[in-house]
Each structure stands twice: as structure tokens, then as C-alpha cells.
Design an enzyme around this catalytic site. Structure first.
Site, PDB file in Angstrom:
ATOM      1  N   ASP A  48       0.835  -1.198   0.000  1.00 43.03           N
ATOM      2  CA  ASP A  48       0.000   0.000   0.000  1.00 43.03           C
ATOM      3  C   ASP A  48       0.868   1.245   0.000  1.00 43.03           C
ATOM      4  O   ASP A  48       1.479   1.590   1.013  1.00 43.03           O
ATOM      5  CB  ASP A  48      -0.906  -0.004   1.245  1.00 43.03           C
ATOM      6  CG  ASP A  48      -2.045  -0.995   1.110  1.00 43.03           C
ATOM      7  OD1 ASP A  48      -2.772  -0.921   0.097  1.00 43.03           O
ATOM      8  OD2 ASP A  48      -2.210  -1.845   2.006  1.00 43.03           O
ATOM      9  N   ASP A 190     -10.533  -5.024  -1.278  1.00 40.21           N
ATOM     10  CA  ASP A 190      -9.530  -4.520  -0.340  1.00 40.21           C
ATOM     11  C   ASP A 190     -10.206  -3.686   0.746  1.00 40.21           C
ATOM     12  O   ASP A 190     -10.807  -2.656   0.451  1.00 40.21           O
ATOM     13  CB  ASP A 190      -8.534  -3.658  -1.135  1.00 40.21           C
ATOM     14  CG  ASP A 190      -7.388  -3.130  -0.289  1.00 40.21           C
ATOM     15  OD1 ASP A 190      -7.320  -3.448   0.908  1.00 40.21           O
ATOM     16  OD2 ASP A 190      -6.546  -2.388  -0.847  1.00 40.21           O
TER      17      ASP A 190
HETATM   18  C1  DX5 Z   1      -6.354   0.696   2.859  1.00 39.56           C
HETATM   19  C2  DX5 Z   1      -5.425  -0.237   2.158  1.00 39.56           C
HETATM   20  C3  DX5 Z   1      -5.654  -1.652   2.495  1.00 39.56           C
HETATM   21  C4  DX5 Z   1      -5.445  -1.998   3.948  1.00 39.56           C
HETATM   22  C5  DX5 Z   1      -6.141  -3.284   4.250  1.00 39.56           C
HETATM   23  O1  DX5 Z   1      -6.274   1.950   2.285  1.00 39.56           O
HETATM   24  O2  DX5 Z   1      -5.557  -0.121   0.755  1.00 39.56           O
HETATM   25  O3  DX5 Z   1      -4.900  -2.518   1.665  1.00 39.56           O
HETATM   26  O4  DX5 Z   1      -4.096  -2.095   4.293  1.00 39.56           O
HETATM   27  O5  DX5 Z   1      -6.117  -3.509   5.618  1.00 39.56           O
HETATM   28  P1  DX5 Z   1      -7.299  -4.285   6.360  1.00 39.56           P
HETATM   29  O6  DX5 Z   1      -7.418  -5.629   5.712  1.00 39.56           O
HETATM   30  O7  DX5 Z   1      -6.839  -4.327   7.773  1.00 39.56           O
HETATM   31  O8  DX5 Z   1      -8.571  -3.480   6.143  1.00 39.56           O
HETATM   32 ZN    ZN Z   2      -4.570  -1.708  -0.509  1.00 40.41          ZN
END
Ligand code: DX5
Ligand code: ZN
Length: 242
Positions: A48, A190
């Protein structure tokens, strides 16, 4: 992929690919945290990238992609949450990304087409991401050229947020739009995905699941990943059999 293949893709069982997000890993031991999920059967490493402008948070960039490329056996899935993807896309391609998602919200129609051209020229999978409020229709100009659509099920910016209820309807919309266009992009979801929410999106056609906290914030991340894999695959099988 031709039209018949495209339609067929949504009707054939393939295991779901889990993409652990290293935003939730312990960055002081990134190598072993990535190796752990590779051993547990992860499909990609999700990276990310946040610029502090497109989203309030500031995370990681090209050096992390380069280091992982050298040390990690999994393909690298880079999610660019930045204002200027057309400028920085080449950096991430050169750093060794296997797939780069850019957000459709920061591109006009010409920009969408240009981003896809750059991805193709760079030999990476072509992917576009949508924030929760962004309609699927913005992808119409490029849907036939996409390898993947990333559907966000939280507002981008932070890991550990709760899944926005009803996000699975957007997965179904992408499938409908793609079928109508004779296209067959993979669909990644996501945000807030874990063993309770993975079945919802997989029943609608999700192929790849990004999991941050649901893997790395657990006592046994490998076991958590395996459990999500199992419930996700089961939901896919049941949806196909229905
Ligand atoms: C949020 C990111 C995600 C995040 C997912 O902006 O794009 O990829 O890291 O984390 P979880 O699975 O904890 O929601
Ligand atoms: Zn992400």
C-alpha cells in the site's frame, strides 16, 4: 482473451488468491513476515503506497518494492494511493512490481488509457482501483484492457477499518459490466476482509482478497490466512454450484 473465454472465466472454479497487506506487518521484520505468509499459501504481497495527499496517510514507496523484489518469492501487487500515478507508475514498474493498481478517481479518460498503455509497455498486469463511492461506470473506457479491478470496501488510507456493508454488490456490478463488454478482469477486494466478509465478496465473484489486520494482527497469521482461504474457496464453490 476472447468473448467466450471471458464469460467462461466467471463460471469455473479457481482458488481465491489471498494478498496480505504489509501495511499491517511488523516492518522491522518485513522479510520474515512476508516469508511466513508465502509459506501459508498467499498469492501476492500487497504493498500500500500512500502519498499523504490522495489519502491522509503516508506509508512506503519504491525502496520497499525494490527490497522485496530481491528477497521475496511472491509476486508483488502494488496499490498506488497517490495523486500523480502517471508520473510515478514507471518507478514502480522499474522497481519490480508485478501488478500496479492506480485509482481511477485521479485520472480523466485520457489518463485511464495512458495508464493502461504504460502498464502494458512495462510488462505489468493492468489494474484500476475504485474508492467505495466511485461508480463502476468510470472504468467503461478501459474495461476491456484491464487484467484486474480493485474494489475498495473501506475508504482508502488505513488498515484495520470495518468492511463497508454492501460492498459485495459492487463486485457483482463489475462482473456484470465486464460480461457485457466481453471482458474478464480479475476482481480484487480490499478493506476489512477476514473470515466473516471473505465469503460475501467471493460469492459475488471476487478472485483476490487483500487482508491486512485479519492476517497480520492475529496471534497466528499463517493459520488466519489458511482459514480465510478455506472459507473464501468454499463460498466460491457454493456460488458456482447454485
Ligand atoms: C487501505 C489499504 C488496504 C489496507 C487493508 O487503504 O488499501 O490494503 O491495508 O487492511 P485491512 O485488511 O486491515 O482493512
Ligand atoms: Zn490496498
Amino acid at each position: 482473451m476472447g468473448r467466450a473465454d471471458a464469460v467462461e472465466r466467471y463460471d469455473v472454479f479457481e482458488p481465491v488468491k489471498i494478498c496480505p497487506s504489509i501495511l499491517s506487518a511488523d516492518l522491522a521484520r518485513l522479510g520474515s513476515d512476508v516469508e511466513m505468509v508465502a509459506q501459508a499459501g498467499a498469492g501476492y504481497v500487497h504493498i500500500d503506497v500512500m502519498d499523504g495527499h490522495f489519502v491522509p496517510n503516508l506509508t512506503m514507496g519504491v525502496p520497499v518494492v525494490k527490497s522485496l523484489k530481491r528477497s521475496c518469492s511472491l509476486p508483488l501487487d502494488v496499490h498506488l494511493m497517490i495523486d500523480n500515478p502517471l508520473e510515478e507508475l514507471p518507478w514502480f514498474i522499474d522497481a519490480g512490481a508485478d501488478m500496479v493498481s492506480v485509482h481511477a478517481e485521479v485520472l480523466d479518460e485520457g489518463g485511464l488509457v495512458r495508464a493502461v498503455e504504460m502498464m502494458r509497455a512495462g510488462g505489468v498486469a493492468t489494474a484500476m482501483a475504485l474508492k467505495p463511492a466511485t461508480p463502476v461506470s468510470v472504468l467503461a473506457p478501459v474495461i476491456g484492457a484491464l487484467d484486474m479491478v480493485l474494489v475498495m470496501s473501506v475508504e482508502p488510507g488505513f488498515s484495520g477499518q470495518s468492511y463497508i456493508e454492501g460492498s459485495e454488490a459492487k463486485v457483482a456490478e463489475v462482473v456484470r459490466m465486464a460480461r457485457a463488454a466481453g471482458a474478464s478482469p480479475l476482481i480484487q477486494v480490499d478493506g476489512g476482509i477476514g473470515d466473516a466478509t471473505a465469503p460475501l465478496v467471493c460469492a459475488q465473484g471476487a478472485d483476490l482478497l487483500v487482508c491486512g489486520n485479519a492476517v497480520y494482527a492475529q496471534d497466528d497469521p499463517a493459520a488466519a490466512l489458511e482459514r480465510i482461504q478455506q472459507v473464501a474457496d468454499q463460498a466460491r464453490r457454493e456460488a458456482l454450484a447454485a
